[in-house]
Design an enzyme around this catalytic site. Structure first.
Site, mmCIF file in Angstrom:
data_model
loop_
_atom_site.group_PDB
_atom_site.id
_atom_site.type_symbol
_atom_site.label_atom_id
_atom_site.label_comp_id
_atom_site.label_asym_id
_atom_site.label_seq_id
_atom_site.Cartn_x
_atom_site.Cartn_y
_atom_site.Cartn_z
ATOM 1 N N SER A 120 0.834 -1.205 0.000
ATOM 2 C CA SER A 120 0.000 0.000 0.000
ATOM 3 C C SER A 120 0.871 1.258 0.000
ATOM 4 C CB SER A 120 -0.921 -0.085 1.228
ATOM 5 O OG SER A 120 -1.609 1.086 1.453
ATOM 6 N N ASP A 178 -9.203 -4.786 -5.078
ATOM 7 C CA ASP A 178 -8.471 -3.865 -4.214
ATOM 8 C C ASP A 178 -9.102 -2.479 -4.303
ATOM 9 O OD1 ASP A 178 -6.574 -2.191 -3.001
ATOM 10 O OD2 ASP A 178 -4.963 -3.574 -3.507
ATOM 11 N N HIS A 209 -7.318 -5.283 -0.454
ATOM 12 C CA HIS A 209 -6.120 -4.534 -0.064
ATOM 13 C C HIS A 209 -5.406 -5.085 1.170
ATOM 14 C CE1 HIS A 209 -3.789 -0.909 -0.789
ATOM 15 N NE2 HIS A 209 -3.800 -0.653 0.497
#
Ligand SMILES: *[C@@H]1O[C@H](CO)[C@@H](O)[C@H](O)[C@H]1NC(C)=O
Ligand SMILES: *[C@@H]1O[C@H](CO)[C@@H](O)[C@H](O)[C@H]1NC(C)=O
Ligand SMILES: *[C@@H]1O[C@H](CO)[C@@H](O)[C@H](O)[C@H]1NC(C)=O
Ligand SMILES: *[C@@H]1O[C@H](CO)[C@@H](O)[C@H](O)[C@H]1NC(C)=O
Ligand SMILES: *[C@@H]1O[C@H](CO)[C@@H](O)[C@H](O)[C@H]1NC(C)=O
Length: 507
Positions: free
Chosen positions: A264, A438, A469
């Site tokens: 991320s 995601d 995610h």
């Protein structure tokens, strides 16, 4: 139950007969109610807790339709037929409201109350304590960045219960938005990526971004002040990351080849670093981006709800709190409606900013981990970081530096628009690992990024549609679906990397 049906039915009739053209009342519901009681029941089940809100809306509308309650006095005097119907209806509503809880408790889906027992000591353990609990030895290193932030770097130098070993390959793991080094160890040995890498022969370093649980200190700024929280991921990429990488090189020797693995925001800062301080393309061995976030044209995260306000930084700062993005404020609840009322997650999940912003995947989620996760995330992020992401969403997904507005940009950058990160300058071999579900890293954006990399290794898409995610960290099947492939890519990267670096000698 009956009461609700009658109420809604009456609402339907009143609305139908009025000239109300507003679209607040779902038409299909009108039919459903007129149709079958069981359908209402299903509807309620489907809507879950949001129906309570819906109900309040109905009540507000009705109230305004009939005027203020004080008109009852008038009505009591010369009350015509129409008034009487309206009064009756109002009484229904009031009666229904009184019994609201009974109605909802009987038909709404039972909120599964999660037993958040505080029994598990792991809930309050720090990353090194968790690592010790899991039978590994860890080290903590303190680093000061060139702008004064004091960071903690955790390290698992050796595999389980084994002393010093022959030289080990080096992996630097960087957590994402609202995360910390704990993200990589929470699932435990054999499941957490830190342990999997350690067992595979890596010397594992775990970064902690400024402002999170382990890096909440500065040589002169008070962590309660705006001055401390006045940073975005850009500052992390320019100061924290170089400090961490330089430190590892200092410890292990200048020729150490660091494998960078980010999740991320941990990937965002890597791309920002490599495109601006290009010498780091030579220092690292390869980059492995899990759920890569750079371009943000197609995000589903509620961050996009903030985008329309993102040109008014002052307003967003007021809304979100200028310093730390705090999990328990009204705005988060507002954002969480997006995720939680549609998907009816349970409350403990909906109240956690990480799940709200990044999603939640029931199937891959290991419930046993929940209490420990709630004890460790969110680990801290600055509001400005969130605003920075929201700005990208608004600006057509441009991967760019912080937008201070036209005037501010002139002062900061000498241009009306903030500079884009020159992604084409990234020469480090990079593998992207993404998933279809995601919320932050969509297919389109990740493919767009991949196309611009000078030395792409591979774009691997996790072969599970629901994978989202945060599943990259904690999914039940993350080892099988992601880490297995990652280890393979880490091995492959070796031979490829050196030739690539030599043939693409750009700096
Ligand atoms: C009842 O609802 C179903 C599906 O919503 C619809 O197909 C059917 O025509 C309805 N029946 C009546 C009598 O309205
Ligand atoms: C209704 O009238 C009462 C007094 O008769 C007053 O106290 C109250 O504030 C009024 N409410 C509204 C909504 O106007
Ligand atoms: C929650 O805890 C209570 C009492 O400690 C217990 O009776 C109940 O069965 C537990 N529920 C679940 C779902 O574990
Ligand atoms: C916040 O940071 C910006 C640029 O990074 C700087 O211009 C501004 O003076 C800082 N504000 C405070 C209060 O530190
Ligand atoms: C869920 O987490 C617990 C605690 O770490 C672990 O013992 C268990 O094996 C995990 N289950 C799955 C399916 O991964």
């Amino acid at each position: 139950m009956k009461l609700l049906v009658i109420t809604l039915f009456l609402v339907t009739i009143i609305i139908k007969s009025s000239e109300c053209t507003q679209n607040w009342f779902p038409r299909n519901l009108v039919q459903t109610i007129a149709n079958e009681t069981s359908l209402v029941k299903n509807y309620v089940k489907e809507k879950g807790r949001s129906l309570r809100q819906f109900y309040n809306n109905v009540q507000d509308k009705i109230t305004s339709y009939f005027g203020s309650s004080n008109r009852t006095e008038e009505i009591m005097h010369g009350e015509g037929r129409e008034e009487r119907i309206k009064r009756k209806f109002k009484e229904y509503i009031e009666d229904a409201q009184e019994k609201e809880n009974v109605i909802f408790d009987s038909i709404a889906p039972k909120k599964s109350h999660y037993n958040c027992s505080d029994d598990d000591p792991a809930i309050r353990m720090t990353t090194p304590q968790l690592i010790a609990l899991h039978g590994y030895v860890s080290e903590s290193h303190t680093i000061t960045t060139d702008d004064g932030y004091i960071l903690t770097l955790h390290r698992i130098p050796n595999a389980k219960n084994i002393g010093a070993q022959p030289p080990r390959k080096t992996a630097l793991l960087h957590h994402g938005l609202l995360g910390s080094s704990a993200d990589w160890v929470i699932p435990g040995p054999g499941k957490g990526l830190a342990y999997i890498l350690s067992d595979a022969g890596y010397d594992v370093w775990l970064a902690n971004v400024r402002g999170n649980t382990y890096s909440r200190a500065h040589i002169s700024k008070n962590p309660d002040s705006f001055a401390f929280w006045n940073f975005t991921f850009h500052d992390v990429s320019q100061h924290d990351l170089p400090a961490v990488i330089d430190y590892i090189m200092e410890k292990k020797g200048w020729d150490v080849k660091i494998n960078y693995i980010g999740h991320s925001m941990g990937t965002t800062v890597l791309f920002a670093l490599l495109s601006t301080k290009t010498q780091y393309n030579k220092v690292l061995r390869a980059g492995y981006a899990l759920a890569p976030v750079a371009y943000m044209t197609h995000i589903q995260s509620p961050i996009r709800l903030l985008a329309k306000f993102s040109d008014n930084i002052a307003y967003l700062m007021t809304l979100l709190g200028a310093n730390e993005f705090l999990p328990h404020n009204a705005v988060l609840r507002w954002l969480s409606k997006h995720a939680c009322e549609i998907n009816h997650y349970e409350e403990v999940i909906c109240e956690n900013s990480l799940f709200v912003l990044c999603g939640h995947d029931e199937k891959q989620f290991n419930r046993t981990l929940l209490p420990i996760l709630l004890g460790h995330v969110p680990a801290g992020a600055s509001t400005r970081t969130l605003i920075h992401y929201a700005q990208e969403v608004r600006n057509g997904g441009r991967f760019q530096q912080f937008d201070y507005g036209p005037e501010g940009n002139y002062k900061m950058y000498g241009t009306p628009l903030p500079p884009e990160y020159p992604v084409h300058k990234i020469t480090l071999p990079i593998a992207l690992i993404s998933s279809e579900n995601d919320w932050l890293a969509s297919d389109v954006d990740v493919s767009n990024l991949y196309a611009r990399l000078a030395n792409p290794l591979e774009h691997y898409i996790v072969p599970l549609k629901e994978f989202n995610h945060i599943d990259f960290l904690w999914a039940k099947d993350a080892p099988r679906l992601v880490y297995h492939k990652l280890l393979q890519l880490l091995e492959d990267g070796a031979s490829k990397t050196y030739t690539d670096l030599e043939s693409n000698d750009i700096s």
